[in-house]
Design an enzyme around this catalytic site. Structure first.
Site, PDB file in Angstrom:
ATOM      1  N   HIS A  43       0.866  -1.184   0.000  1.00  0.00           N
ATOM      2  CA  HIS A  43       0.000   0.000   0.000  1.00  0.00           C
ATOM      3  C   HIS A  43       0.899   1.229   0.000  1.00  0.00           C
ATOM      4  O   HIS A  43       2.117   1.113   0.208  1.00  0.00           O
ATOM      5  CB  HIS A  43      -0.859   0.019   1.278  1.00  0.00           C
ATOM      6  CG  HIS A  43       0.003   0.193   2.489  1.00  0.00           C
ATOM      7  ND1 HIS A  43       0.675  -0.859   3.072  1.00  0.00           N
ATOM      8  CD2 HIS A  43       0.378   1.296   3.183  1.00  0.00           C
ATOM      9  CE1 HIS A  43       1.413  -0.399   4.077  1.00  0.00           C
ATOM     10  NE2 HIS A  43       1.252   0.908   4.159  1.00  0.00           N
ATOM     11  N   HIS A 125       5.724   6.222  -1.082  1.00  0.00           N
ATOM     12  CA  HIS A 125       6.413   4.958  -1.394  1.00  0.00           C
ATOM     13  C   HIS A 125       5.553   3.763  -0.995  1.00  0.00           C
ATOM     14  O   HIS A 125       4.673   3.878  -0.137  1.00  0.00           O
ATOM     15  CB  HIS A 125       7.753   4.892  -0.642  1.00  0.00           C
ATOM     16  CG  HIS A 125       7.582   4.787   0.835  1.00  0.00           C
ATOM     17  ND1 HIS A 125       7.307   5.892   1.627  1.00  0.00           N
ATOM     18  CD2 HIS A 125       7.615   3.725   1.679  1.00  0.00           C
ATOM     19  CE1 HIS A 125       7.191   5.506   2.882  1.00  0.00           C
ATOM     20  NE2 HIS A 125       7.366   4.184   2.952  1.00  0.00           N
TER      21      HIS A 125
HETATM   22  P1  2AM Z   1       6.438   2.134   5.996  1.00  0.00           P
HETATM   23  O1  2AM Z   1       5.789   1.241   4.992  1.00  0.00           O
HETATM   24  O2  2AM Z   1       7.302   3.161   5.381  1.00  0.00           O
HETATM   25  O3  2AM Z   1       7.082   1.352   7.106  1.00  0.00           O
HETATM   26  C1  2AM Z   1       1.496   0.888   8.647  1.00  0.00           C
HETATM   27  O4  2AM Z   1       2.449   0.568   9.605  1.00  0.00           O
HETATM   28  C2  2AM Z   1       2.020   1.948   7.721  1.00  0.00           C
HETATM   29  O5  2AM Z   1       2.304   3.119   8.468  1.00  0.00           O
HETATM   30  C3  2AM Z   1       3.281   1.574   6.990  1.00  0.00           C
HETATM   31  O6  2AM Z   1       3.123   1.947   5.658  1.00  0.00           O
HETATM   32  C4  2AM Z   1       4.369   2.382   7.615  1.00  0.00           C
HETATM   33  O7  2AM Z   1       5.274   2.949   6.699  1.00  0.00           O
HETATM   34  C5  2AM Z   1       3.630   3.524   8.259  1.00  0.00           C
HETATM   35  N1  2AM Z   1       4.243   3.864   9.548  1.00  0.00           N
HETATM   36  C6  2AM Z   1       4.440   3.033  10.586  1.00  0.00           C
HETATM   37  N2  2AM Z   1       4.994   3.699  11.619  1.00  0.00           N
HETATM   38  C7  2AM Z   1       5.153   4.971  11.220  1.00  0.00           C
HETATM   39  C8  2AM Z   1       5.664   6.155  11.835  1.00  0.00           C
HETATM   40  N3  2AM Z   1       6.120   6.152  13.092  1.00  0.00           N
HETATM   41  N4  2AM Z   1       5.678   7.290  11.116  1.00  0.00           N
HETATM   42  C9  2AM Z   1       5.221   7.314   9.860  1.00  0.00           C
HETATM   43  N5  2AM Z   1       4.723   6.233   9.218  1.00  0.00           N
HETATM   44  C10 2AM Z   1       4.689   5.078   9.891  1.00  0.00           C
END
Ligand code: 2AM
Length: 178
Positions: A43, A125
């Site tokens: 996603h 991304h």
């Molecule tokens: P990522 O794919 O770049 O890890 C569910 O966890 C989604 O939220 C994931 O897409 C993750 O991004 C994002 N996510 C998780 N923790 C986060 C944080 N502390 N700050 C921003 N995005 C976060």
């Protein structure tokens, strides 16, 4: 004690595209390259909300429901990695204005509602691999996959039986692409 849900707003990647991404990843990365994200979990996050109470969730849903903006087309034509966070990703060389506007709006609403927001600028991304090997070299994508975006989705991230699953809770339609 109040029940909290780990929530985020994101763009859903259609199933057929998720499968295409997984085939490309399998063809280009050896198993030791990193930990692959499950196909159904691919996603594009717009705004991460963190652990949210039911009341705050409702307030965020109400705010998101007021967003009026046209849909847009996302072109997946870029790949990269962040060595410090050990993530490999797919993205877009030219983020459409609609994508940037939508993410900015959702992040601002989240911040105003008291959700901690990263000071990092939004970098659209799709995470492909986690815990990547430091020697990982990314291939040039060699594709330009078009994804028409007509809605965004509120997801809950749930961890059970050793696996993370992203459950769509609510969908928010965008207007017709202009
Ligand atoms: P990522 O794919 O770049 O890890 C569910 O966890 C989604 O939220 C994931 O897409 C993750 O991004 C994002 N996510 C998780 N923790 C986060 C944080 N502390 N700050 C921003 N995005 C976060």
């Amino acid at each position: 004690m109040t029940d909290l849900n780990r929530l985020f707003f994101a763009l859903e990647i259609p199933k057929a595209r998720q499968q295409e991404i997984v085939r490309w990843r399998a063809a280009h990365f050896p198993p030791e390259a990193g930990k692959p994200v499950a196909a159904a979990n691919l996603h594009m996050t717009l705004a991460f909300l963190g652990e949210v109470s039911a009341e705050k969730q409702q307030a965020l849903v109400d705010l998101a429901g007021r967003i009026r903006q046209p849909g847009f087309t996302l072109r997946l034509d870029d790949a990269g990695q962040w060595p410090r966070s050990r993530v490999a990703w797919l993205g877009t060389r030219q983020p459409p204005r609609g994508l940037l506007q939508l993410a900015a709006m959702l992040r601002a609403q989240a911040a105003r509602s008291g959700c901690w927001q990263s000071p990092q600028p939004f970098h659209p991304h799709i995470t492909l691999l986690r815990q990547t090997d430091s020697a990982l070299r990314l291939p040039a994508p060699g594709f330009c996959w078009e994804c028409p975006v007509t809605e965004f989705v509120l997801y809950a991230s749930r961890f059970s039986q050793g696996r993370t699953r992203y459950q769509p809770l609510q969908r928010f339609a965008l207007d017709k692409e202009s």
